[in-house]
Design a protein around this motif. Sequence first.
Motif, PDB file in Angstrom:
ATOM      1  N   MET A 253       0.705  -1.306  -0.010  1.00  0.00           N
ATOM      2  CA  MET A 253      -0.244   0.036   0.043  1.00  0.00           C
ATOM      3  C   MET A 253       0.734   1.439   0.025  1.00  0.00           C
ATOM      4  O   MET A 253       0.571   2.255  -0.758  1.00  0.00           O
ATOM      5  CB  MET A 253      -0.928   0.021   1.289  1.00  0.00           C
ATOM      6  N   TYR A 254       1.935   1.232   0.718  1.00  0.00           N
ATOM      7  CA  TYR A 254       2.731   2.743   0.772  1.00  0.00           C
ATOM      8  C   TYR A 254       4.213   2.232   0.013  1.00  0.00           C
ATOM      9  O   TYR A 254       4.402   1.163   0.027  1.00  0.00           O
ATOM     10  CB  TYR A 254       2.980   2.622   2.316  1.00  0.00           C
TER      11      TYR A 254
ATOM     12  N   LEU B 160      -7.005  -6.149  -0.155  1.00  0.00           N
ATOM     13  CA  LEU B 160      -6.588  -5.132  -0.860  1.00  0.00           C
ATOM     14  C   LEU B 160      -6.999  -5.235  -2.217  1.00  0.00           C
ATOM     15  O   LEU B 160      -7.222  -6.527  -2.897  1.00  0.00           O
ATOM     16  CB  LEU B 160      -4.908  -5.126  -0.711  1.00  0.00           C
TER      17      LEU B 160
ATOM     18  N   TYR C 251      -2.403   4.008 -10.041  1.00  0.00           N
ATOM     19  CA  TYR C 251      -0.625   3.553  -9.606  1.00  0.00           C
ATOM     20  C   TYR C 251       0.080   4.171 -10.691  1.00  0.00           C
ATOM     21  O   TYR C 251       0.047   3.689 -11.849  1.00  0.00           O
ATOM     22  CB  TYR C 251      -0.511   2.403  -9.191  1.00  0.00           C
TER      23      TYR C 251
ATOM     24  N   TYR D  73      -4.992  -0.461  -7.197  1.00  0.00           N
ATOM     25  CA  TYR D  73      -5.327   1.003  -7.279  1.00  0.00           C
ATOM     26  C   TYR D  73      -4.914   1.416  -8.843  1.00  0.00           C
ATOM     27  O   TYR D  73      -3.882   1.405  -9.355  1.00  0.00           O
ATOM     28  CB  TYR D  73      -4.173   1.647  -6.331  1.00  0.00           C
TER      29      TYR D  73
ATOM     30  N   HIS E 218      -3.952   7.128  -3.003  1.00  0.00           N
ATOM     31  CA  HIS E 218      -5.149   6.421  -3.301  1.00  0.00           C
ATOM     32  C   HIS E 218      -6.415   7.258  -3.260  1.00  0.00           C
ATOM     33  O   HIS E 218      -7.420   6.646  -3.816  1.00  0.00           O
ATOM     34  CB  HIS E 218      -5.480   5.187  -2.231  1.00  0.00           C
TER      35      HIS E 218
ATOM     36  N   TYR F 110      -1.609  -1.209  -4.523  1.00  0.00           N
ATOM     37  CA  TYR F 110      -2.699  -1.721  -3.974  1.00  0.00           C
ATOM     38  C   TYR F 110      -3.345  -0.901  -2.889  1.00  0.00           C
ATOM     39  O   TYR F 110      -2.442  -0.248  -1.945  1.00  0.00           O
ATOM     40  CB  TYR F 110      -2.543  -3.333  -3.404  1.00  0.00           C
ATOM     41  N   LYS F 111      -4.595  -0.805  -2.657  1.00  0.00           N
ATOM     42  CA  LYS F 111      -5.269   0.039  -1.430  1.00  0.00           C
ATOM     43  C   LYS F 111      -6.291  -0.918  -0.821  1.00  0.00           C
ATOM     44  O   LYS F 111      -6.690  -1.898  -1.282  1.00  0.00           O
ATOM     45  CB  LYS F 111      -5.942   1.070  -2.097  1.00  0.00           C
ATOM     46  N   LEU F 112      -6.567  -0.602   0.298  1.00  0.00           N
ATOM     47  CA  LEU F 112      -7.396  -1.093   1.001  1.00  0.00           C
ATOM     48  C   LEU F 112      -8.775  -1.339   0.718  1.00  0.00           C
ATOM     49  O   LEU F 112      -9.513  -0.147   0.418  1.00  0.00           O
ATOM     50  CB  LEU F 112      -7.458  -0.600   2.662  1.00  0.00           C
TER      51      LEU F 112
END
Length: 526
Positions: free
Chosen positions: A69-70, A212, A218, A215, A110, A199-201
């Motif tokens: 994610m980060y 996840l 991205y 995204y 995101h 990827y995002k939550l």
Amino acid sequence: MRRTLTSAALGLATVLLLSSCMGGQAGGGAADGPPKPGGNLNVAVPTDPQSLDMVANPGQVTAHIGNMMYEKLFEVDRGFTARPMLVEDYTTSPDRLTYTFKLRQGVTFHDGNPLTSEDVVASLKRWQQVHRTGQLVTPDIEAITPADPATVTIKLKQPRYPLINELAGAGTEIYEAKNLTGVAPTGFGQDKAIGTGPYKLKTWDIGRELVLERYAGYKSRTEEDWGGQAGAKHAYLDTVTYKVVSDQDALINGLQTGQWDHIMPTNDQYEPLRNNPAVVVHNLPGGNDNVVIPNFNTGSKFADPRAREALNLLLDKPAINAATGGSKDLTLETGAFASPDNKQFYSTAGEEVYKAHDPEKAKQLLAAAGITAGATIRIVTTNSYPEFGKWAVLIQDSLSKIGINTKIDTFDFATMLGTLTKEPGGWDITTLFFDSALTSPAQMPALTLGTLNGSTSPELDGLMAEFNASTTPEQAKAVVDKLQAFTWKQLSVITLSQSKLYAAYSPKLKGYGDFYRVFWNTWLAS
């Protein structure tokens, strides 16, 4: 894995952070064929992450999910070398005091907001204040400033040899500045778990599963095949579902029946899985430094150095490793804090202390420290990672043979860490493991445990400063030897062994670079 952590607990910022450095390789091998976009990957993890704030909660599962994610200014490649990630390029002044970082353009969070220098500055300042590595780096930093929306400047008070490696380490993830205002020590909530990663939550059923999703906005680097945590990220999978599975039997059965596609089991499952033709088993880089931690704080029986020496002499490390280590392929009997793969930090200093074993002398030293027959040693451990609890029982057995009683308190992992930090003198021994593939002494818990067990010292601080002042790899390595020798002298940790890690996964999983639980360049075959 940790819900509420004080700054002392953050001394364990790299405990279990095998992932803070690692991710999947760019693309798959030729044998995997062309990537197939789409689908969901099921990944079994031993515990719920509890938080997705990687500064407040730097546990293994949090890190493995958070790495999807980060992103950071720099990430390490498959050989543990720092590579630019959110940085397009950077310069260092001739006096090594000013670093100027130009950010990549077109990168968004995101929620669609663009990455700016203000986000980087806010994230790194929080790292300085809250994360243990950041706290250790801070005395050398004069200022971190946004020169313009796409440029960040770090000005140092004195040269710092490992700075770029530290910016690629745990806790330097870049978050939106607006989401860091007023964040509690326990970290931000789900609504602020927003990064720039592939990827995002999507959803999170706490205690059961976390999902996840790709995204769509991205912005990847180009096609650098750096591997590890660096380089291009393709995000072939639609979703990745992390299932909480704490029972080892359920973990193995679920892989064999197709409930999950990827697991990282305990070492005692290695041989049966390796002999199962229906699954793929592969060793992972680096590994764990398996340790017993004596408490130096007032109130602990191990505040006396004779007691710590006795504990080291009492422990039959080969027997403990044989009882809990699983396959010989996975266990390295060494007192080193760094993996042999980590050539800059691997050292044999203190090996003679590691190998020493003399129960009779241990009994005499314990008596001299006031610990005689009938005394009770307090051990705090967890079964969230089964090895920890097994080590505690074996230590208990060793102490009982010389007439010393023990009281073992077993908690879930988060509660165990909270107990250690809330009651500095209320425990004597704990069991943990550390990442053995880190790239700066400030990232290595074996050298930075002082906030947890009271083992700080001016001599250790001086050696850390000497490393930071190095100008060549040869100078730095010589200080590493001195740091490890000193740690074995004061016994802030007692290493049992190093464990190599491995993953077991479905043959359907393709493009997996055998780097822990990061899957941005993997896909599922039909």
